[in-house]
Scaffold this motif. Sequence first.
Motif, PDB file in Angstrom:
ATOM      1  N   GLN A   1     -74.837 -89.239  14.175  1.00 47.78           N
ATOM      2  CA  GLN A   1     -75.167 -87.820  14.191  1.00 47.78           C
ATOM      3  C   GLN A   1     -75.807 -87.373  12.869  1.00 47.78           C
TER       4      GLN A   1
ATOM      5  N   ASN B   1     -69.218 -90.182  12.628  1.00 49.22           N
ATOM      6  CA  ASN B   1     -70.481 -89.436  12.758  1.00 49.22           C
ATOM      7  C   ASN B   1     -71.709 -90.072  12.100  1.00 49.22           C
TER       8      ASN B   1
ATOM      9  N   GLY C   1     -66.811 -87.723  19.498  1.00 54.11           N
ATOM     10  CA  GLY C   1     -67.117 -88.553  18.326  1.00 54.11           C
ATOM     11  C   GLY C   1     -65.911 -89.219  17.691  1.00 54.11           C
TER      12      GLY C   1
ATOM     13  N   GLN D   1     -70.860 -85.586  21.117  1.00 55.47           N
ATOM     14  CA  GLN D   1     -72.179 -86.113  20.737  1.00 55.47           C
ATOM     15  C   GLN D   1     -72.881 -86.711  21.953  1.00 55.47           C
TER      16      GLN D   1
END
Length: 437
Positions: A113, A110, A107, A75
């Motif tokens: 994200q 998450n 990551g 990420q």
Amino acid sequence: MRLSSFFMPTMKETPAEAQIVSHRFMLRAGMVRQSSAGIYSWLPLGFRVLKKIEQIVREEQDAAGCQELLMPTIQPAEIWRESGRYDDYGQEMLRISDRHDRDMLYGPTNEEQITQIFRDNAKSYRDLPKLLYHIQWKFRDEIRPRFGVMRGREFLMKDSYSFDLDYAAARRSYNKMFVAYLRTFSRMGLKAIPMQADTGPIGGDLSHEFIILAETGESEIACDKAFLDMDWLGEETDYESDLQPTVDSFTAKYAATDEKRDADQEKALGDRLAVARGIEVGHIFYFGTKYSKAMNAVVTGPEGEEIPLEMGSYGIGVSRLVAGIIEASHDENGIIWPESVAPFKVGLINLKSGDEACDKACDGLYGDLLKAGVEVLYDDRSGRAGVKFADMDLIGLPWQLVVGPRGLKDGIVELKNRATGERQELSPEAAMAKLTA
Ligand code: 5CA
């Protein structure tokens, strides 16, 4: 699968580095091999179990109306700077820079994200509610990776995220996941007790850890003994119905992780108090607008006003479960897999490979089992019976079908149940009927 060609490097000796039973059996059965501290390769036998667990998790998420997607492992740091967690996460986060000197990371979870994806693609209250999940590898640079895959640095997690318009709706999403978790773990033969828990680096104010009891568990817990005899949601769940009463029936009873223990409640329980050790196999969080406000994830409401998303996140330790199930189900000889996650259902043992009658009977049974769709591992190796029995007990398949020259003369094979140790002598046809029922 024929064992003579299967890649299953078993070991007789107990590896010195393994301190708990699941780690010992996973190494001895050739399920995993360490690559570096807390990082493992999954060999074929272990990988089959991992996939089975993953599939149960997937089916129960899907049944609860959660939709699967797949986010990357790597990420950009940027979104973590937006949420404010880039600095907070400390040394547990593996930080990487790419060839353009851009800060990236592997990551550990998450939230950022998924919030970015949702923010950029859902604009209206009509896009809600949504429950999304993925099953993806995570990396946390734990100070003390230990106990094999139980506390790894790289590990497989199922993580779901809910997006709702207000608290009441967010609570409905939380309840769906709560119930889905009870169902998921119970399908694996586990009683995972939901306990009030701290929220740690994820944040928020409502959270439950799902914990299975095991002497080797990392955390101390306390709970009402009534949990141990509770009914664990067998039948189907209607996820569109009000799940609050079901959730309440579990949360009304006392159960708390170490940080959340309450002396008064424990005193009141008296004899009904159990203090034990446990393994955290799942953890769910409601954190409201923590990430949506920081990352400006809003939808427009019915009046055109901007409303920050109400969110929660919900994790299951998929790779940890492999070890957790072994901790909960084994004996001194090896693993005892519940049928739902077993790498194969049946171990077919040819006691005298090379003997014409034995080979013929075994090849016939093997072919018939495969045809009937039964997963079977056929020990067709030449070698001593004792080794074959020991290996089969170690890898813990639910059924052992034993074929030897003496029994065959009387038209008999032996069927052993790994969990109970019960042995039955019966005709090959009767054995087939039992295994394909
Ligand atoms: N974002 C939230 C929920 S998606 C989250 O990350 N929660 S967590 O930190 O509690 O992790 C979820 C689950 O992953 C845990 O309940 C545990 O079963 C598993 N897990 C966490 N750390 C490890 C680790 N180092 N090794 C193996 N499994 C782990």
